[in-house]
Every structure is written in C-alpha cells, then in structure tokens.
Design an enzyme around this catalytic site. Sequence first.
Site, PDB file in Angstrom:
ATOM      1  N   THR A   1      22.830  32.743 -46.336  1.00 46.71           N
ATOM      2  CA  THR A   1      23.369  31.431 -45.968  1.00 46.71           C
ATOM      3  C   THR A   1      24.803  31.582 -45.484  1.00 46.71           C
ATOM      4  O   THR A   1      25.604  32.279 -46.110  1.00 46.71           O
ATOM      5  CB  THR A   1      23.319  30.452 -47.155  1.00 46.71           C
ATOM      6  OG1 THR A   1      21.951  30.225 -47.511  1.00 46.71           O
ATOM      7  CG2 THR A   1      23.960  29.116 -46.790  1.00 46.71           C
TER       8      THR A   1
ATOM      9  N   PHE B   1      28.332  29.860 -44.973  1.00 46.34           N
ATOM     10  CA  PHE B   1      29.155  28.779 -45.501  1.00 46.34           C
ATOM     11  C   PHE B   1      30.426  28.648 -44.674  1.00 46.34           C
ATOM     12  O   PHE B   1      30.952  29.645 -44.148  1.00 46.34           O
ATOM     13  CB  PHE B   1      29.559  29.057 -46.955  1.00 46.34           C
ATOM     14  CG  PHE B   1      28.433  28.950 -47.942  1.00 46.34           C
ATOM     15  CD1 PHE B   1      28.223  27.781 -48.658  1.00 46.34           C
ATOM     16  CD2 PHE B   1      27.591  30.022 -48.170  1.00 46.34           C
ATOM     17  CE1 PHE B   1      27.196  27.672 -49.578  1.00 46.34           C
ATOM     18  CE2 PHE B   1      26.557  29.935 -49.096  1.00 46.34           C
ATOM     19  CZ  PHE B   1      26.361  28.750 -49.798  1.00 46.34           C
TER      20      PHE B   1
END
Length: 291
Positions: free
Chosen positions: A181, A183
């Site tokens: 992921t 960020f």
Amino acid sequence: MVEAPAAAASQNTIAFQGVPGAYSDMACRAVFPEMTTLSCVSFEDTFAAVRDGRARLAMIPIENSSAGRVADIHHLLPESGLHIVGEHFQRVEHQLLAPKNTTRDQVKTVHSHVQALSQCRHFTRREGLMPVSHADTAGAAAEVAELGDPTRAALASRLAAEIYDLQILAGDVQDTDHNTTRFLIMAEEPIDPPMHNGLVITTFVFRVRSVPAALYKALGGFATNGINITKLESYIIDGSFTVAQFYADIEGHPDDRMVRLALEELSFFSREVKILGVYPADAFRGRTNGE
C-alpha cells in the site's frame, strides 16, 4: 518561551484513519517510530486533527498494488486543506486472527475491510470462508476479540493480533507477494525539497476544458518535455457525469525548467490546476526499478 505540554505533544503526534493496529497505524510507526499515533474515525477526521493542531502529520493510504485505489480519497485530498510532504510504501501481510483456543475448522466467517478481503479473496474462497465487510481491518479484529466467537475470524495485521490478544491461525494469507500500500504523509504547511538531491514527486489535480482532444493536448507538454507521469486517474465530480477531475503524479520539481514548461502547457488547456504537494520520492521506487 516554554512550549505548552499539549502543543508539544501534538507536534509529536501523527494521525491515521482506523483503530489501533490498523495498517495505517503500522505505517505511522514504521516511518515515525518516535511519534505518538492518533486514531481517527474517518479520513475527514484525520485531516481535521492536523488542521486543529491535535497532530502534526497525517498518514493517508491512497492505493494498493493488488486492490487499486482507496475509495473516496481522491475526492477528499484536494479539499483537505493539507499538503503532501512525503510518501511511504508499506508491505501488507494479512493474518487470519481468531480468539485464543480456536481451531481452524471452527471458523466460518472472516471479517475485515473490503480492501483486505479483496486482497485475500482466493484464500477465503479456497478455505470456504464467508467474507464480512468492516470499516477497517483492526476494527474487525477488535470486534472478533470482543465477541470471542470461534466461528468468526478477522484478516488484520500482526500488530492487531498483539493489541487485541488474538491468535494467528494462518499467516501471510494475501493472494500476491507484492501486496503493498502506498501512503501519503500530509501536513498543514508544504515543503520545498531540493531539486537536485534525489528524485522528487509532484502531485496535482486538474480539470480539462470540455473540447475535443483536450486531455491529449493538456498532457502533450509532458511528452515533449520528457517528464514521466507515474500516475494518472480520473473521477467524476458532478451529477451530470460530464465533468472529470484528473489526479496525477509526475517525476520532477515544478521549478525545473522542463516541468515548468509542461505545467504551463497543462494550464493552458485546463480549467484548473492545483498542486497538492512536492516531496521526495520514497526509496521503494528505486528498489522496484532495479536500482
């Protein structure tokens, strides 16, 4: 002048959406281990924590390598009142968590955020588990711990297992090894990183004029000036489905001559261009490019 204790504490605080043990919490701890993490109910609350002075930074997930972009975040970023000051790529490894003394054959349903369920859909299908969507992964783990029902398990982090005293029935059950992921780190004030001290990312949103080939013309300047666009997405911003806003990441600093020329050409063919942040690229980009 002596800084007030509350003000000093907020300067050492980073906000995230979710409950303790969420992957956003893990990302905060990975990048800023010396800071205190602040749990927030929603992305809007996370942004507000920084604007209100309760936190200095916010850690916001924007996209995942397996499940794509995080829903709604592209709509919220331009209106957040914050600036992107950094990025972080967090490896996401999901664990199947259950109350202590639960056996694998007792579990019937698996609870987690919709993104986590999507990232583990092959595993859940293979194991015959019924997915149940929750607001976040750690919240699902907290509920499973509170209920103590051996038929319910959660997909969440190892940190969540520690916080909520759950056992790991199966480890690293995500469907792909590259599950990562991205960020964004956000603050109230922008930064201006040096142009020639490593790769710089510029993030912006824009809307093109409603004329034929407007997008083609607007992006032409990036091609002619040799600017790499690493991300480009569109999303509808009105009820008529005729106005699209575009989100883009490019490699380069706006003060660089070639980037400046490309942005000037973009502005000529666009109704609005808004820079959301100029920040150093995470080292992950170099590793994935084989550098």
